[in-house]
Design a protein around this motif. Structure first.
Motif, PDB file in Angstrom:
ATOM      1  N   TYR A 596     -41.343   4.571 -55.878  1.00 33.03           N
ATOM      2  CA  TYR A 596     -40.396   4.365 -56.952  1.00 33.03           C
ATOM      3  C   TYR A 596     -41.240   3.823 -58.338  1.00 33.03           C
ATOM      4  CZ  TYR A 596     -36.564   5.019 -54.103  1.00 33.03           C
ATOM      5  OH  TYR A 596     -35.524   5.541 -53.184  1.00 33.03           O
ATOM      6  N   TRP A 597     -42.484   3.331 -58.144  1.00 33.61           N
ATOM      7  CA  TRP A 597     -43.368   3.063 -59.182  1.00 33.61           C
ATOM      8  C   TRP A 597     -43.418   4.363 -60.154  1.00 33.61           C
ATOM      9  CZ3 TRP A 597     -45.483  -1.047 -61.590  1.00 33.61           C
ATOM     10  CH2 TRP A 597     -46.389  -0.854 -62.534  1.00 33.61           C
ATOM     11  N   THR A 598     -43.687   5.576 -59.340  1.00 36.18           N
ATOM     12  CA  THR A 598     -43.754   6.853 -59.944  1.00 36.18           C
ATOM     13  C   THR A 598     -42.386   7.241 -60.594  1.00 36.18           C
ATOM     14  OG1 THR A 598     -45.445   7.520 -58.434  1.00 36.18           O
ATOM     15  CG2 THR A 598     -44.116   9.229 -59.616  1.00 36.18           C
ATOM     16  N   PHE A 599     -41.403   7.022 -59.919  1.00 33.40           N
ATOM     17  CA  PHE A 599     -39.884   7.518 -60.364  1.00 33.40           C
ATOM     18  C   PHE A 599     -39.632   6.592 -61.804  1.00 33.40           C
ATOM     19  CE2 PHE A 599     -35.423   8.129 -58.902  1.00 33.40           C
ATOM     20  CZ  PHE A 599     -35.084   9.013 -59.697  1.00 33.40           C
ATOM     21  N   PHE A 600     -39.842   5.179 -61.554  1.00 30.68           N
ATOM     22  CA  PHE A 600     -39.479   4.392 -62.967  1.00 30.68           C
ATOM     23  C   PHE A 600     -40.442   4.781 -64.121  1.00 30.68           C
ATOM     24  CE2 PHE A 600     -37.991   1.058 -59.651  1.00 30.68           C
ATOM     25  CZ  PHE A 600     -36.671   1.844 -59.572  1.00 30.68           C
TER      26      PHE A 600
END
Length: 665
Positions: A596-600
């Motif tokens: 989710y760090w990558t997604f955001f």
């Protein structure tokens, strides 16, 4: 599942106090003289004086656990019934599709044959169940709507889904719509549908079926976290209005793991979900199927047009949230309330921002905590009874601080195990040979794909933990006096199966509480995507297919945590337990965090790591952390790591098979 607790240090010794003589100290000898030996009663039963004390102490915790479960049930009941002004009925019926359907019916007292109310059929997503729509049915019923929350075919308590038949009857939604249209207290001109993820897909299927009906039944639809049908179903290059004169809306999350992307002719992604509102699909939808060239319509704005002599509206909401957060989002719930109040009006209008469903979530979570406490407290209480008294540890084990070399093995194995857990999960998710089984896309003897995937990953990590423990014992533990019998790793077959019997009684008793709560209050115990619910008898047979996989892991995990790694850190055992709980859940937690760090940051997921696989890890993180604590507490009372391991394996298996998709063989 992670095996972060698979480090192996022989730091546990039977209780005995010793001291070295002054001569020994001066020469550096390790010879020790016995100072005192603590005598313990025979292992067949606790002493007569100890048993009442054990009953009182553990009995108090059982009462606390039951009290939390009761508070949970009563509190959740009064929230979902709006202070007992909404009747809740658990429905089971064989539909026109020939499949048994399960649903919850919420009927406000204000809905009568002379004061007919609008109705909404709501649906959960793939691998979920009807209780996952509690935000919608609590808030809509409170405002006077009749609400039916379905278990889609193959989910929850509904009958298994025939493979490849998802579109038939909208996976059950349209069959539910036909039932609602027969209720005498429903205004048949004001029937709506909404669903999350695959529930939105079911709504789309239902709408297309309704288009062919002689007398269409659905007047409005809100599609949450799934695409609309933007083009002609036979000619994908031609934009059309597939929804006619109905009021239709879409909730398109800006960080949706699966939908709302646009692609070029080669399949290359052009826009991420957060840019969906600017795409031709979104603009054509808001333009009622017209060519979107030059259109610049915006999110959260209602656009109206006259279609077939009726004024209809379209709207797209774009909250900054992820796909699985949709059913638990105050914002999405507010959109749902506002949408249906605009489409149908509300018998009891209440501001969309005034919501109480969160209290039901809180009460459900209290019950989940009570359920967990009961697993430990009831197991310990049974040890004070005659049938299981022989399983109670006859004396405490003295815990010593670890050596420098022991800590090297401890920390090294923790890191290695966490790395293997993360790697194996990603590797398994990318193994194409099992994709058809996991997603129930091919005929197979495996009725549930998701539990099979998690169970297989668990077993792989359990085997790895056994390998690491074996290496640790041969290279370090045996040379440093580790006694596998003293720490319960080799309890003997009789004691082993006796412990399994105790674990079975605990699991049966715990789920009996769940069934009592379901029967009297129509509630269960859950926190977001982690749910302990009542289930149909067929789930027991299915659970037996997967139980061996989870047993391999939880037996190995409990042995690692308790038989190899129980010692003091900074002279405190709870620090040791806390570290093992953290490392038990560390690998899945890191995978979720990185995903989710990558997604955001980028608007896209990690290449090659599908969104569903990170979503499946949410409950795993909680379960693995809890497993370290639960098995440790039971081990301290029994000196047997297999009792807690069995309780966790059986409980997790039932949770898994009760909250997923079942396909017909």
């Amino acid at each position: 599942m992670g095996t972060g607790a698979a480090a192996h240090v022989p730091a546990v010794r039977p209780e005995r106090r010793t001291r070295a003589t002054s001569a020994d100290r001066s020469t550096g000898s390790v010879t020790q003289k016995e100072e005192a030996v603590t005598l313990t009663p025979p292992p067949t039963s606790p002493t007569a004086t100890a048993r009442p004390a054990l009953l009182r102490r553990d009995g108090v915790w059982v009462i606390i656990a039951l009290a939390l479960c009761l508070i949970s049930a009563v509190g959740a009941f009064f929230v979902q019934t709006n202070g007992a002004t909404v009747a809740v009925k658990d429905l089971r019926w064989e539909t026109a599709s020939g499949i048994e359907m399960s649903a919850l019916l919420y009927k406000p007292d204000s809905a009568t044959a002379t004061a007919k109310a609008p109705a909404v059929v709501v649906s959960h997503g793939w691998w979920n169940n009807r209780e996952m729509q509690d935000a919608n049915y609590v808030e809509l019923a409170k405002r006077g709507y009749v609400v039916v929350s379905i278990d889609m075919y193959g989910h929850g308590d509904s009958g298994p889904l025939p493979l490849g038949k998802e579109a038939d009857a909208g996976t059950g939604m349209y069959d539910a719509v036909k039932l609602v249209a027969q209720l005498p207290y429903v205004d048949h001109s004001r029937i709506g549908v909404t669903g999350h993820s695959n529930g939105a897909r079911a709504a789309n299927f239902s709408l297309m079926i309704d288009n062919t009906a002689k007398s269409p039944l659905i007047a409005a639809a809100l599609l949450v976290d799934n695409e609309g049908f933007y083009t002609d179903l036979k000619d994908p290059k031609k934009y059309v209005n597939n929804y006619g004169s109905r009021d239709v809306g879409i909730v398109a999350d800006q960080y949706d793991e699966f939908f709302f992307r646009s692609y070029d002719a080669t399949g290359r992604e052009l826009t991420p979900p957060r840019e969906f509102i600017h795409t031709p699909n979104a603009q054509s939808f808001l333009e009622f199927g017209r060519n979107p060239s030059g259109a610049q319509r915006t999110a959260a704005t209602y656009y109206t047009s006259t279609v077939d002599g009726r004024d209809a509206f379209r709207v797209i909401y774009t909250p900054a949230q992820t796909h699985p957060w949709g059913p638990f989002s105050k914002q999405t719930t507010e959109y749902t309330i506002d949408f249906f109040q605009r489409a149908f009006g509300a018998p009891d209008p209440i501001a969309a921002g005034s919501q109480t469903w969160q209290w039901k979530e809180l009460f459900n979570a209290v019950g989940l905590v009570g359920f967990g406490i009961f697993l430990v407290a009831f197991a310990k209480l049974l040890l004070a009874t005659r049938p299981f008294a022989a399983l109670r540890a006859t004396g405490p084990l003295e815990l010593r601080a670890n050596t420098r070399r022991g800590l090297f093995w401890f920390w090294g194995a923790l890191v290695v195990s966490a790395l293997f857990s993360a790697w194996s999960y990603i590797a398994l998710s990318q193994w194409s040979a099992i994709q058809g089984v996991v997603f129930n896309a091919v005929p197979t003897w495996i009725p549930q794909g998701a539990p099979f995937f998690i169970g297989l990953w668990s077993a792989i990590n359990g085997v790895f933990a056994i390998i690491v423990m074996t290496v640790s014992y041969l290279l370090f533990g045996r040379k440093n006096g580790q006694d596998l019998r003293a720490v319960g790793i080799l309890p003997g077959w009789r004691r082993f199966f006796h412990g399994i019997g105790l674990g079975a009684v605990v699991v049966i008793a715990a789920f009996s509480i769940v069934f009592v709560v379901d029967y009297f209050f129509t509630t269960d115990f859950r926190l977001w995507v982690l749910a302990v619910k009542a289930f149909t008898p067929d789930k027991i047979g299915i659970a037996l297919l997967y139980l061996p996989l989870f047993l391999i892991y939880f037996f190995a995990n409990s042995v690692a945590i308790n038989g190899f790694n129980r010692f003091t850190i900074r002279e405190k055992e709870w620090v040791n337990t806390a570290l093992l709980a953290v490392f038990n859940a560390l690998a899945p937690a890191i995978l979720v965090l990185v995903q989710y760090w990558t997604f955001f940051a980028t608007g896209d997921l990690i290449p090659g790591f599908g969104g569903i696989f990170s979503i499946w890890l949410f409950p795993v993180i909680v379960i693995l952390a809890a497993a370290a604590v639960i098995t440790r507490k039971i081990y301290r009372a029994t000196n047997n790591p297999y009792i807690g391991g069995f309780i966790m394996a059986a409980t997790v298996t039932m949770i898994s098979v009760s909250n997923t998709l079942t396909v017909a063989s």
